[in-house]
Design a protein around this motif. Structure first.
Motif, short mmCIF file in Angstrom:
data_model
loop_
_atom_site.label_atom_id
_atom_site.label_comp_id
_atom_site.label_asym_id
_atom_site.label_seq_id
_atom_site.Cartn_x
_atom_site.Cartn_y
_atom_site.Cartn_z
N CYS A 14 0.91 -1.36 0.03
CA CYS A 14 -0.05 0.09 0.15
C CYS A 14 0.91 1.15 -0.12
O CYS A 14 0.65 2.03 0.77
CB CYS A 14 -0.98 -0.07 1.22
SG CYS A 14 -0.21 -0.15 2.63
N ALA A 15 1.70 1.29 -0.92
CA ALA A 15 2.96 2.39 -0.92
C ALA A 15 2.22 3.65 -0.88
O ALA A 15 2.56 4.67 -0.31
CB ALA A 15 3.65 2.32 -2.20
N ILE A 49 2.89 6.62 1.72
CA ILE A 49 3.29 7.91 1.27
C ILE A 49 2.39 9.14 1.70
O ILE A 49 2.94 10.11 2.28
CB ILE A 49 3.73 7.95 -0.16
CG1 ILE A 49 4.61 6.90 -0.67
CG2 ILE A 49 3.87 9.53 -0.72
CD1 ILE A 49 4.72 6.67 -2.11
N ARG A 50 1.05 9.08 1.75
CA ARG A 50 0.38 9.92 2.12
C ARG A 50 0.34 10.10 3.73
O ARG A 50 0.33 11.23 4.19
CB ARG A 50 -1.11 9.50 1.81
CG ARG A 50 -2.24 10.39 2.27
CD ARG A 50 -3.63 9.98 2.05
NE ARG A 50 -4.05 8.89 3.06
CZ ARG A 50 -5.28 8.35 3.35
NH1 ARG A 50 -6.31 9.07 2.58
NH2 ARG A 50 -5.39 7.70 4.23
N ALA A 51 0.72 8.93 4.64
CA ALA A 51 0.71 9.02 6.02
C ALA A 51 1.88 9.75 6.33
O ALA A 51 1.92 10.61 7.27
CB ALA A 51 0.74 7.46 6.53
N MET A 52 3.11 9.37 5.60
CA MET A 52 4.50 10.28 5.93
C MET A 52 4.32 11.61 5.99
O MET A 52 4.47 12.40 6.39
CB MET A 52 5.33 9.45 5.11
CG MET A 52 5.63 8.52 5.67
SD MET A 52 7.37 7.46 4.59
CE MET A 52 6.81 7.34 3.12
N ALA A 53 3.37 11.96 4.44
CA ALA A 53 3.05 13.33 4.21
C ALA A 53 2.56 14.19 5.56
O ALA A 53 2.74 15.44 5.72
CB ALA A 53 2.52 13.48 3.00
N SER A 54 1.55 13.39 6.16
CA SER A 54 0.71 13.71 7.19
C SER A 54 1.78 14.12 8.35
O SER A 54 1.35 15.03 9.11
CB SER A 54 -0.64 13.20 7.57
OG SER A 54 -0.23 12.02 8.18
N ARG A 95 9.38 2.12 -4.76
CA ARG A 95 8.57 3.20 -5.04
C ARG A 95 8.68 3.81 -3.60
O ARG A 95 8.70 5.27 -3.60
CB ARG A 95 6.96 2.65 -5.33
CG ARG A 95 6.16 3.94 -5.03
CD ARG A 95 4.74 3.86 -5.93
NE ARG A 95 3.61 4.65 -5.65
CZ ARG A 95 3.86 5.95 -5.80
NH1 ARG A 95 4.89 6.59 -6.73
NH2 ARG A 95 2.75 6.85 -5.71
N LEU A 96 8.64 3.30 -2.35
CA LEU A 96 8.82 3.79 -1.09
C LEU A 96 10.14 4.60 -0.95
O LEU A 96 10.18 5.78 -0.37
CB LEU A 96 8.87 2.86 -0.03
CG LEU A 96 7.30 2.11 0.21
CD1 LEU A 96 7.54 0.71 1.28
CD2 LEU A 96 6.23 2.95 0.52
N ALA A 97 10.90 4.07 -1.37
CA ALA A 97 12.41 4.67 -1.41
C ALA A 97 12.53 5.85 -2.15
O ALA A 97 13.02 6.79 -1.87
CB ALA A 97 13.62 3.55 -1.78
N ALA A 98 11.71 5.94 -3.27
CA ALA A 98 12.00 7.28 -4.06
C ALA A 98 10.95 8.34 -3.50
O ALA A 98 10.81 9.31 -4.04
CB ALA A 98 11.40 6.93 -5.31
#
Length: 360
Positions: free
Chosen positions: A11-12, A16-21, A45-48
């Protein structure tokens, strides 16, 4: 500093959305992201898309939620730990508000926010329930004794409304491991983060019970707001059923009420209908549920949605107007299965509130 732990499993985009929050929060933090997907493309994808102060841990196999979190916990540098599901996000100021009770009272071991089901903050997720002997006993007795079901359901509804409408922090019996801020000192006193005997589910119930047994309190901070796009899926229920025996054997094997509950449950096999009295069948719903609101409640109503025939637990939406519905963006989060909805006034004497059973 707060160490934020997120476990990704195919669920990349959500992670990514969670990290942005998290990055939008003003509180100093680091992020430890564990990828359990065993997928090079997912890891790439996560690493990028890693924000600053983020470390990616790629697991060679699917370790399960608890073990993955423990890997991150061992590398965490913060004196507070935030557990954050990848399908959740923090609203502005959430971390600051979560920190306040934890810093103000060293007896508090963990704090949870007000959690919405949707990012627009219309639907409230239910308060967490401590799965102890009392809960087992209620369940077995409700299956057998129809007269208790309405009382049990109304009692939970009243408790949920009090928490949903509360503005100041308070003590609670349980929290969700999908979104909670924990004191590292309290964790060490309670035996560490997660028991790796749990692959998935009940590891958070075990943790919060251990914190309480170690003398710490759990708190709810309603001014801290977050959203968790929880999906109701039959596979999750199977994992919960598999995890429950280990949890109850570990903590409550000899509890008298648990033994009584099991004795009643063994005699419940012939019990038929366990729905609330007056439940009406709506059949299969092809699109988002929409219910008419009786005129006497149109100035203010509460819609509850649950897979439980007793609506314990239930998602809640406070609203006004002639119709109550499930939003189109929330509808896909409910997978195929049977559901129940109830509509009534949120406060005071509600009279007979209609309950509907429907399928998707």
């Amino acid at each position: 500093m707060i160490s934020v732990i997120i476990v990704n499993y195919h669920c990349a985009d959500l992670s990514i959305r969670a990290m942005a929050s998290v990055q939008a929060q003003a509180v100093p933090h680091e992020i430890l992201l564990v990828d359990n997907s065993v997928s090079p493309s997912e890891a790439d994808r996560l690493a990028a898309n890693l924000p600053p102060q983020t470390r990616l841990i790629v697991s060679p196999s699917n370790l399960g939620f608890g073990r993955a979190c423990n890997q991150a916990y061992a590398r965490a540098r913060g004196d507070m730990i935030l557990l954050l599901n990848p399908d959740a996000l923090l609203h502005p100021g959430c971390l600051e508000q979560l920190c306040k009770p934890l810093l103000a009272d060293r007896r508090i071991g963990a704090v949870g926010p007000r959690i919405f089901w949707d990012s627009a903050r219309h639907y409230l997720l239910p308060p967490s329930i401590h799965p102890g002997p009392e809960q087992l006993l209620w369940h077995s007795m409700n299956c057998r004794y129809a007269g208790l079901r309405e009382y049990y359901s109304q009692r939970f509804r009243a408790q949920a409304i009090r928490l949903w409408q509360r503005q100041d922090p308070c003590r609670v019996d349980a929290l969700s491991g999908g979104l909670a801020l924990l004191s590292r000192k309290a964790l060490e006193h309670a035996g560490g983060l997660f028991d790796e005997g749990f692959f998935m589910y009940f590891e958070d119930s075990d943790l919060f019970w251990r914190l309480r047994q170690a003398g710490y309190r759990l708190a709810y901070a309603p001014r801290a707001e977050a959203s968790h796009s929880y999906e109701h899926h039959p596979a999750k229920h199977r994992l919960m059923v598999e995890a429950a025996p280990y949890y109850y054997a570990k903590h409550f094997a000899h509890a008298p009420r648990a033994r009584l509950a099991n004795w009643i449950a063994r005699r419940n096999q012939s019990v038929g209908n366990i729905e609330l009295p007056g439940t009406q069948a709506l059949g299969v719903q092809r699109g988002p549920l929409c219910l008419p609101v009786p005129e006497q409640w149109q100035q203010g109503w509460l819609l509850e949605i649950s897979p439980s025939p007793w609506l314990v637990p239930a998602i809640g939406q406070f609203g006004q107007g002639p119709q109550a519905s499930i939003a189109a963006d929330c509808w896909p989060l409910l997978h195929s299965g049977h559901y129940y909805s109830r509509l009534g006034a949120p406060l005071g004497k509600t009279g007979q509130m209609p309950v509907w059973q429907w399928s998707k």
